[in-house]
Design an enzyme around this catalytic site. Sequence first.
Site, PDB file in Angstrom:
ATOM      1  N   ALA A   1       0.834  -1.201   0.000  1.00 21.50           N
ATOM      2  CA  ALA A   1       0.000   0.000   0.000  1.00 21.50           C
ATOM      3  C   ALA A   1       0.872   1.256   0.000  1.00 21.50           C
ATOM      4  CB  ALA A   1      -0.935   0.002   1.206  1.00 21.50           C
ATOM      5  N   GLU A   2       1.935   1.256   0.811  1.00 25.68           N
ATOM      6  CA  GLU A   2       2.863   2.382   0.792  1.00 25.68           C
ATOM      7  C   GLU A   2       4.304   1.937   0.940  1.00 25.68           C
ATOM      8  OE1 GLU A   2      -0.453   4.864   0.584  1.00 25.68           O
ATOM      9  OE2 GLU A   2      -0.175   3.335   2.124  1.00 25.68           O
ATOM     10  N   THR A   3       5.154   2.634   0.210  1.00 21.10           N
ATOM     11  CA  THR A   3       6.590   2.651   0.473  1.00 21.10           C
ATOM     12  C   THR A   3       6.917   4.063   0.926  1.00 21.10           C
ATOM     13  OG1 THR A   3       7.081   0.940  -1.162  1.00 21.10           O
ATOM     14  CG2 THR A   3       8.887   2.380  -0.517  1.00 21.10           C
TER      15      THR A   3
END
Length: 264
Positions: free
Chosen positions: A45-47
Amino acid sequence: MKLNLCQVDAFTSTLFKGNPAAVVPLEKWIDDALMQQLAMENNLAETVFFVPSEKEGADFDIRWFTPEVEINLCGHATLASAFVLYTQLGFTRPSIVFNSKSGLLTVEKNGFNYEMDFPSWKPERITDYPDGIAEILGVKEVVGAYKYRDLLIEVATEEEVLNAKPDFTALKKTGEMLILTAKGKSVDFVSRFFAPSAGIDEDPVTGSAHSQLIPFWSEKLDKKRMTAKQLSKRGGDLVCEQKSAERVMMGGECVFYMKGEFEI
């Protein structure tokens, strides 16, 4: 060029629960396109990337990328970044201040919990929202629709939130990132978060959504301190507080999963 990364499950005390984030500490910014490519390759979903900050009052500048776009606020990856700084990188001060596109974000370590000071984004009731949204989400009835950054849809029961089966193709066509929420049973409120337009059909646990959920439910329940649960398949638990009209607190635990190295 070699870069280090850690993967952390945020808003949980149990491995393989909560929301996984890839955390990439940098000494200086790398090219935006490369950060986006790394986020796409990680397919989480996020880096999140951070560098030492030159801004007065801030320790680090921070940026967040989904597999498709850079976003302006992300809670679970900020929580994960603080966890990595404290447990892997030797940060020892009681709080960390991140400088972001949404302003200064402070994270305090409180035992095993990490408590984040975030902006309060109170959604306002709207009547102009996508036609057929109940059918798109697979819920019985929309109790109310509200908007700040995201479209917030309230339904009558926790079961409706849990059992919703969105049509992600139809939802993507609306262009909306969407919060589905209801009053909880064992917690104050529950939610799910869908963002197919940003490359994430369902986000496991979403801090930025709680910047909107906390003021919404604080007013509705007439409470400042609350507990919340995100009812994704992985699930996540949060403690929440409406600190002022401008700020909220959300917090939880993190679990370390792995560390590794990019070679580019």
